[in-house]
Design a protein around this motif. Sequence first.
Motif, mmCIF file in Angstrom:
data_model
loop_
_atom_site.group_PDB
_atom_site.id
_atom_site.type_symbol
_atom_site.label_atom_id
_atom_site.label_comp_id
_atom_site.label_asym_id
_atom_site.label_seq_id
_atom_site.Cartn_x
_atom_site.Cartn_y
_atom_site.Cartn_z
ATOM 1 N N VAL A 151 21.043 -0.536 6.393
ATOM 2 C CA VAL A 151 19.782 -0.569 5.643
ATOM 3 C C VAL A 151 18.738 -1.385 6.404
ATOM 4 O O VAL A 151 17.586 -0.963 6.538
ATOM 5 C CB VAL A 151 19.996 -1.159 4.233
ATOM 6 N N ALA A 152 19.151 -2.526 6.929
ATOM 7 C CA ALA A 152 18.232 -3.363 7.716
ATOM 8 C C ALA A 152 17.730 -2.596 8.934
ATOM 9 O O ALA A 152 16.526 -2.630 9.250
ATOM 10 C CB ALA A 152 18.936 -4.650 8.135
ATOM 11 N N ASP A 153 18.630 -1.882 9.614
ATOM 12 C CA ASP A 153 18.239 -1.115 10.805
ATOM 13 C C ASP A 153 17.235 -0.021 10.448
ATOM 14 O O ASP A 153 16.237 0.175 11.161
ATOM 15 C CB ASP A 153 19.472 -0.489 11.453
ATOM 16 N N GLN A 154 17.490 0.693 9.351
ATOM 17 C CA GLN A 154 16.577 1.769 8.954
ATOM 18 C C GLN A 154 15.219 1.230 8.519
ATOM 19 O O GLN A 154 14.208 1.922 8.620
ATOM 20 C CB GLN A 154 17.193 2.597 7.824
ATOM 21 N N CYS A 155 15.195 -0.019 8.041
ATOM 22 C CA CYS A 155 13.932 -0.642 7.632
ATOM 23 C C CYS A 155 13.282 -1.391 8.793
ATOM 24 O O CYS A 155 12.209 -1.991 8.624
ATOM 25 C CB CYS A 155 14.174 -1.605 6.477
ATOM 26 N N ALA A 156 13.935 -1.377 9.955
ATOM 27 C CA ALA A 156 13.413 -2.004 11.174
ATOM 28 C C ALA A 156 13.188 -3.502 11.000
ATOM 29 O O ALA A 156 12.186 -4.062 11.450
ATOM 30 C CB ALA A 156 12.124 -1.312 11.623
ATOM 31 N N VAL A 157 14.133 -4.164 10.324
ATOM 32 C CA VAL A 157 14.069 -5.618 10.165
ATOM 33 C C VAL A 157 15.462 -6.190 10.438
ATOM 34 O O VAL A 157 16.454 -5.461 10.475
ATOM 35 C CB VAL A 157 13.615 -6.033 8.749
ATOM 36 N N SER A 158 15.516 -7.486 10.615
ATOM 37 C CA SER A 158 16.804 -8.135 10.813
ATOM 38 C C SER A 158 17.538 -8.277 9.482
ATOM 39 O O SER A 158 16.934 -8.185 8.404
ATOM 40 C CB SER A 158 16.604 -9.526 11.425
ATOM 41 N N HIS A 159 18.840 -8.498 9.577
ATOM 42 C CA HIS A 159 19.657 -8.723 8.380
ATOM 43 C C HIS A 159 19.108 -9.922 7.595
ATOM 44 O O HIS A 159 19.018 -9.888 6.358
ATOM 45 C CB HIS A 159 21.101 -8.983 8.812
ATOM 46 N N LYS A 160 18.711 -10.975 8.311
ATOM 47 C CA LYS A 160 18.190 -12.189 7.685
ATOM 48 C C LYS A 160 16.885 -11.917 6.944
ATOM 49 O O LYS A 160 16.674 -12.421 5.829
ATOM 50 C CB LYS A 160 17.981 -13.259 8.762
ATOM 51 N N THR A 161 16.014 -11.115 7.548
ATOM 52 C CA THR A 161 14.739 -10.780 6.895
ATOM 53 C C THR A 161 14.972 -9.975 5.626
ATOM 54 O O THR A 161 14.341 -10.215 4.591
ATOM 55 C CB THR A 161 13.833 -9.984 7.852
#
Length: 246
Positions: A151-161
């Motif tokens: 999900v983080a990858d598809q949203c183009a953000v880090s896991h932490k973000t």
Amino acid sequence: MSYVAFPHTNTCISLFKGVQIARGDLSLTITGGEEVKNEVCVEITGKYTQPFFVSYQGSFEEIAIIFKPLGASYFLQNDLITYAPSFSQALAVPHWHLHTERLFKETTLSKRIERLETFLLENLQKKEDALVKKAVYLLEDVEKDYTIQEVADQCAVSHKTLQRVFKRWLTCSPSAYKRISKFRHTLSKEGLQKEIKKLTEVAYESNYYDQSYFTRDFKKLTGISPKAFFKRVSKLEENEIIWEIR
């Protein structure tokens, strides 16, 4: 009346007149009384991953607004976590309190509806929500069952973000949200029909790996086994409200 409220992705804001509210460890006691008959209060739920017990005592008035997962945030100035860090708490926002006082002065349902709608429209805000909306959509996709990292990858953000954004908007982690969402999906699949499906079938339809995993996760969220749960709970409002009357 008393009931058990089970984990939900929605947020509830309840407007009360004539009550005192006592909060315990995953319990809420709402008591009406002559000494508080003219007082109003506003209560808001946060996210919870265990059931909590609600007890109503005496007579009073209540209007509850059920917001979809991101809905309440658009009517509050700050992030939802600011107002609802626990399973249930007072909504300490003065203009909501003032509105509740005015609302209960109306004597007809139609006037109350009109005043409530006007208030909400006046407080509706635009927010930068594209990231969290996409993440919620992906996490609610039971068929594809995305991992949090996917999900983080598809949203183009880090896991932490992603974790930080979810905490702000939804008061819980993405993994907790996914668990609750999958739990609610299981309930919609089950339907509490007279011809209850085998629990294995329900588990696979909601994309649990196997029945034992489904049972373990179910117990964490409800405190009881799936078989006992489906025997004891009731559904109202087109299967949107799931509770156990005590």
